[in-house]
Design an enzyme around this catalytic site. Structure first.
Site, mmCIF file in Angstrom:
data_model
loop_
_atom_site.group_PDB
_atom_site.id
_atom_site.type_symbol
_atom_site.label_atom_id
_atom_site.label_comp_id
_atom_site.label_asym_id
_atom_site.label_seq_id
_atom_site.Cartn_x
_atom_site.Cartn_y
_atom_site.Cartn_z
ATOM 1 N N GLU A 156 -1.288 -3.733 8.238
ATOM 2 C CA GLU A 156 -1.503 -3.595 6.788
ATOM 3 C C GLU A 156 -1.137 -4.919 6.136
ATOM 4 O OE1 GLU A 156 -0.116 -0.073 4.733
ATOM 5 O OE2 GLU A 156 -0.461 1.152 6.530
ATOM 6 N N GLU A 183 4.828 3.575 9.203
ATOM 7 C CA GLU A 183 5.952 3.348 8.275
ATOM 8 C C GLU A 183 6.999 4.446 8.435
ATOM 9 O OE1 GLU A 183 4.682 2.329 4.262
ATOM 10 O OE2 GLU A 183 3.726 0.502 5.015
HETATM 11 O O1 AHR Z 1 -2.280 0.961 2.212
HETATM 12 C C1 AHR Z 1 -1.612 1.804 1.320
HETATM 13 C C2 AHR Z 1 -0.296 2.310 1.864
HETATM 14 O O2 AHR Z 1 0.602 1.244 1.996
HETATM 15 C C3 AHR Z 1 -0.322 2.924 3.241
HETATM 16 O O3 AHR Z 1 -0.689 4.255 3.227
HETATM 17 C C4 AHR Z 1 1.104 2.787 3.693
HETATM 18 O O4 AHR Z 1 1.211 2.677 5.089
HETATM 19 C C5 AHR Z 1 1.591 1.552 2.953
HETATM 20 O O5 AHR Z 1 2.806 1.776 2.317
#
Ligand code: AHR
Length: 532
Positions: free
Chosen positions: A331, A206
């Site tokens: 994710e 991110e």
């Molecule tokens: O999964 C939780 C968080 O969500 C992670 O650390 C981040 O990459 C995303 O914003």
């Protein structure tokens, strides 16, 4: 979260505008007869990469500490500090890979703090997640031990936001080099002779937000630079995964594809993050107490994941029609308000039948995009967000969530060939949040001798009989299982660990077109076919 600069070229913008969500996402056809799922058993498509069933473990809340790792002195049965019951439960899922150490944590993690004698390891503040002190007792050796215990593959996520090129370069050398190089020697001093295999390495996380607040073009340049120094040592071949887009930021994907540097591509994959919630970021909704409208809103947002995969893939196609660069959806999953009374920075949430169907709908979409989707990682494996496993902080009791059961029931899709599964319904689909939400979602795959069909009844209150219209191969046997609960919010707890657990689906019979099956309301089912 900051907004990256828009970089989408105008020609690609019009291509994406022209492709309606129906053309890229899930859609059911219409039929005058009973609901049908038509599967062409003799037309295998792309292989569903087993890595689509991947996992994610971050130094966040009780995922690592208390979830996976309790330390060698714990009363909880463990192997070198790693919980035996967690390992056994995850081995039963055939988990193909595990991403670590973050997430946002990855971009403030300095791996050399997590090696050597534990009592001498420096401490740090985990500023993203609860502002707690991290003692680095779970580091590289502990993670690779966990990978070996699980029989899975490592996806190590490096630090671009606050780390150096040299630090990243030395980490992969430490992990994978066999000779007497400086880092291989340091690894040996710390007790590990043989190099490990690390097939996947993330170049930051991110980077448009917690990983450095960068603009797309800035990060694309860094991703090329950092990737250059993530070397293939000895016979270890790394897939370098550039930190990809947030949700529908197609401009970010385009900047990364433009920057990937053909013909050999500096990085071999780019990621995508998208979470499902029923409310806005500030109030994402309760995990267990929700209305029927929130049920449908959630599922409609889960269905959106497929649209995102399809559209990011369209952007990638322009630069890489041969599909050499993989899309890694590393994710995904539900993100609810934390359970009342728990630390807001620990992201601990319950998991209901609704979460199970969010997972099954994601997998249906993933299976349909097997040609581009290299990997996907649910967030996260234990005690955080849409977990497989919840552990009780006091008693240590382990609970398998409804989502766990979807992964288990679907594991036969790993490395199988995707089959088209066309859903035909007699009614108009609901429109929710501007998106069509058909009541049935389905997907299928084959290994040659067998086929697996996954069926989700997204209707909150109505059971549904549907015909499995099985074409092209003789079906010589079948068995089925179903997962549901007393209500859409049913979930498991230490007191009721099997409130939502799969059972044999007996309401299945032969039909002139194949099979006929009764699906309870709010349920997920799998039908395994033996093929002649
Ligand atoms: O999964 C939780 C968080 O969500 C992670 O650390 C981040 O990459 C995303 O914003």
């Amino acid at each position: 979260m900051t907004e990256p600069a828009p970089t989408l070229t105008s020609s690609l913008a019009s291509t994406l505008r022209a492709s309606s969500s129906g053309a890229t996402g899930y859609r059911a056809g219409r039929t005058a007869g009973p609901a049908r799922v038509v599967v062409d058993l003799d037309l295998p498509g792309a292989t569903i990469n087993r890595h689509v069933y991947g996992h994610f473990a971050e130094h966040l809340g009780r995922c690592i500490y208390g979830g996976f790792y309790v330390g060698e002195d714990s009363e909880q049965p463990n192997t070198r500090g790693i919980r035996d019951d967690v390992v056994a439960a995850l081995r039963a899922l055939n988990i193909p890979n595990l991403r670590w150490p973050g997430g946002c944590f990855a971009d403030e993690y300095h791996w050399k703090d997590g090696i050597g004698p534990r009592e001498q390891r420096p401490r740090m503040v985990n500023s993203h997640w609860g502002d707690v002190v991290e003692d680095n007792s779970f580091g590289t050796h502990e993670f690779m031990d966990l990978v070996e215990l699980l029989g899975t593959e490592a996806y190590v996520n490096g630090n671009v936001g606050s780390g150096s090129v040299q630090e990243m370069s030395e980490w992969i050398e430490y992990l994978t080099r066999a000779d007497d190089s400086p880092m291989a020697s340091l690894r040996r001093e710390n007790g590990r002779d043989e190099p490990w295999k690390v097939p996947f390495f993330g170049i930051g996380n991110e980077t448009w937000g917690c990983g450095g607040n960068m603009l797309a073009e800035e990060y694309a340049a860094l991703a090329r630079q950092y990737s250059t120094y993530v070397r293939d040592h000895a016979d270890n071949t790394v897939t370098r995964i550039a930190a990809g887009a947030n949700v529908d930021d197609y401009g970010w994907t385009e900047a990364l594809m433009r920057g990937a540097g053909k013909p050999n591509f500096s990085y071999q994959a780019i990621s995508l993050h998208y979470y499902t919630m029923s409310g806005p970021w500030e109030d994402k909704g309760s995990a267990t107490a929700f209305t029927e409208d929130e049920w449908y809103l959630t599922l409609s947002r889960a269905v959106r994941a497929e649209e995102l995969v399809a559209r990011h893939a369209t952007v990638m196609d322009k630069y890489d029609p041969e599909k050499k660069v993989g899309l890694v959806f590393d994710e995904w999953g539900t993100w609810w308000n934390v359970e009342p009374g728990t630390n807001p920075g620990f992201l601990y949430q319950q998991n209901t039948v609704r979460d199970a169907l969010v997972a099954s709908v994601h997998f249906d979409g993933f299976h349909r995009h097997a040609d581009r989707l290299l990997m996907a990682n649910i967030a996260q494996t234990v005690n955080v967000l849409q977990a497989m496993i919840l552990t009780d902080p006091e008693s240590g009791a382990l609970v398998l969530t409804p989502t766990y059961h979807v992964f288990e029931m679907n594991k036969g899709h790993q490395d199988a060939a995707a089959l088209d599964a066309h859903v035909l319904l007699p009614e108009e689909p609901r429109t929710v949040d501007g998106r069509e939400l058909p009541a049935i979602s389905a997907s299928a795959s084959t290994t040659g001798e067998t086929a697996l069909v996954s069926l989700s009844n997204l209707d909150a209150s109505e059971a549904r009989t549907l015909v499995l219209d099985l074409r092209g191969r003789e079906v010589t046997g079948y068995s089925a299982r179903v997962l549901t609960g007393e209500s859409t919010g049913a979930h498991n707890s230490p007191e009721h660990p099997e409130a939502v657990a799969p059972v044999e689906l007996t309401a299945i019979r032969e039909h002139e077109r194949g099979l006929e099956v009764d699906l309870p309301a709010h349920s997920f089912a799998t039908v395994e076919l033996q093929l002649g």
